[in-house]
Motif scaffolding. Structure first.
Motif, PDB file in Angstrom:
ATOM      1  N   THR A 147      37.228 -11.594   7.261  1.00  0.00           N
ATOM      2  CA  THR A 147      37.980 -12.338   8.271  1.00  0.00           C
ATOM      3  C   THR A 147      38.424 -13.702   7.738  1.00  0.00           C
ATOM      4  O   THR A 147      39.563 -14.116   7.965  1.00  0.00           O
ATOM      5  N   LEU A 148      37.552 -14.377   7.027  1.00  0.00           N
ATOM      6  CA  LEU A 148      37.933 -15.659   6.433  1.00  0.00           C
ATOM      7  C   LEU A 148      39.047 -15.474   5.405  1.00  0.00           C
ATOM      8  O   LEU A 148      39.927 -16.321   5.270  1.00  0.00           O
ATOM      9  N   SER A 149      39.022 -14.362   4.700  1.00  0.00           N
ATOM     10  CA  SER A 149      40.051 -14.092   3.693  1.00  0.00           C
ATOM     11  C   SER A 149      41.398 -13.776   4.320  1.00  0.00           C
ATOM     12  O   SER A 149      42.432 -13.912   3.660  1.00  0.00           O
ATOM     13  N   LEU A 150      41.411 -13.352   5.579  1.00  0.00           N
ATOM     14  CA  LEU A 150      42.685 -13.113   6.265  1.00  0.00           C
ATOM     15  C   LEU A 150      43.539 -14.375   6.266  1.00  0.00           C
ATOM     16  O   LEU A 150      44.744 -14.325   6.049  1.00  0.00           O
ATOM     17  N   LYS A 151      42.902 -15.506   6.527  1.00  0.00           N
ATOM     18  CA  LYS A 151      43.638 -16.774   6.536  1.00  0.00           C
ATOM     19  C   LYS A 151      44.192 -17.076   5.150  1.00  0.00           C
ATOM     20  O   LYS A 151      45.347 -17.456   5.003  1.00  0.00           O
ATOM     21  N   ALA A 152      43.365 -16.858   4.135  1.00  0.00           N
ATOM     22  CA  ALA A 152      43.788 -17.139   2.763  1.00  0.00           C
ATOM     23  C   ALA A 152      44.847 -16.160   2.264  1.00  0.00           C
ATOM     24  O   ALA A 152      45.597 -16.477   1.343  1.00  0.00           O
ATOM     25  N   SER A 153      44.924 -14.975   2.865  1.00  0.00           N
ATOM     26  CA  SER A 153      45.895 -13.973   2.407  1.00  0.00           C
ATOM     27  C   SER A 153      47.331 -14.340   2.780  1.00  0.00           C
ATOM     28  O   SER A 153      48.274 -13.748   2.249  1.00  0.00           O
ATOM     29  N   ASN A 154      47.477 -15.292   3.712  1.00  0.00           N
ATOM     30  CA  ASN A 154      48.802 -15.747   4.144  1.00  0.00           C
ATOM     31  C   ASN A 154      49.677 -14.569   4.583  1.00  0.00           C
ATOM     32  O   ASN A 154      50.771 -14.356   4.061  1.00  0.00           O
ATOM     33  N   GLY A 189      34.945 -21.873  10.653  1.00  0.00           N
ATOM     34  CA  GLY A 189      36.268 -22.395  10.991  1.00  0.00           C
ATOM     35  C   GLY A 189      36.230 -23.885  11.269  1.00  0.00           C
ATOM     36  O   GLY A 189      37.132 -24.634  10.893  1.00  0.00           O
ATOM     37  N   PHE A 230      37.894 -25.369   8.082  1.00  0.00           N
ATOM     38  CA  PHE A 230      39.291 -25.530   8.477  1.00  0.00           C
ATOM     39  C   PHE A 230      39.509 -26.621   9.527  1.00  0.00           C
ATOM     40  O   PHE A 230      40.630 -26.844   9.965  1.00  0.00           O
ATOM     41  N   GLN A 270      38.652 -26.564  12.629  1.00  0.00           N
ATOM     42  CA  GLN A 270      39.018 -25.956  13.907  1.00  0.00           C
ATOM     43  C   GLN A 270      37.864 -26.121  14.899  1.00  0.00           C
ATOM     44  O   GLN A 270      37.169 -25.168  15.238  1.00  0.00           O
TER      45      GLN A 270
END
Length: 110
Positions: free
Chosen positions: A18-25, A75, A79, A81
């Motif tokens: 899930t954290l990598s989803l953000k990094a995957s752009n 997050g 980040f 958040q």
């Protein structure tokens, strides 16, 4: 006890994915996108092993509840958040709910 180890691995893998989803752009970056895919496959595999001994409702409640708490905390820390007061209360209720299911309910595997 091994089932809870498998559940912990599933939660860890899902959190990394899930954290990598953000990094995957939006899956436009190959490395983080591969981490997402491997992480979710790993998470579901270990969740499936967990379900051999722990009822599905309990396993899913723990998996999703702890995942929400971890993702929210990371997050905030990584980040910036920060949840508002009501968000923090809600996340606290999720954590308390997971604890009640595991410590007091007869439906969980002890």
């Amino acid at each position: 006890m091994q089932s809870y180890l498998f559940l912990g691995i599933a939660i860890f893998a899902e959190t990394i994915a899930t954290l990598s989803l953000k990094a995957s752009n939006g899956f436009t970056r190959l490395g983080p996108s591969l981490v997402v895919a491997v992480g979710y496959v790993t998470a579901f595999y270990f969740l499936s092993l967990t379900l051999r001994a722990i009822p599905i409702g309990v396993a899913y409640a723990v998996w999703s509840g702890i995942g929400i708490v971890l993702i929210s905390a990371i997050g905030w820390a990584v980040f910036g958040q920060k949840p508002d007061a009501w968000g923090t209360v809600g996340i606290g209720f999720i954590l308390v709910g997971v604890m009640i299911v595991n410590l007091m309910s007869r439906t969980s595997a002890h």
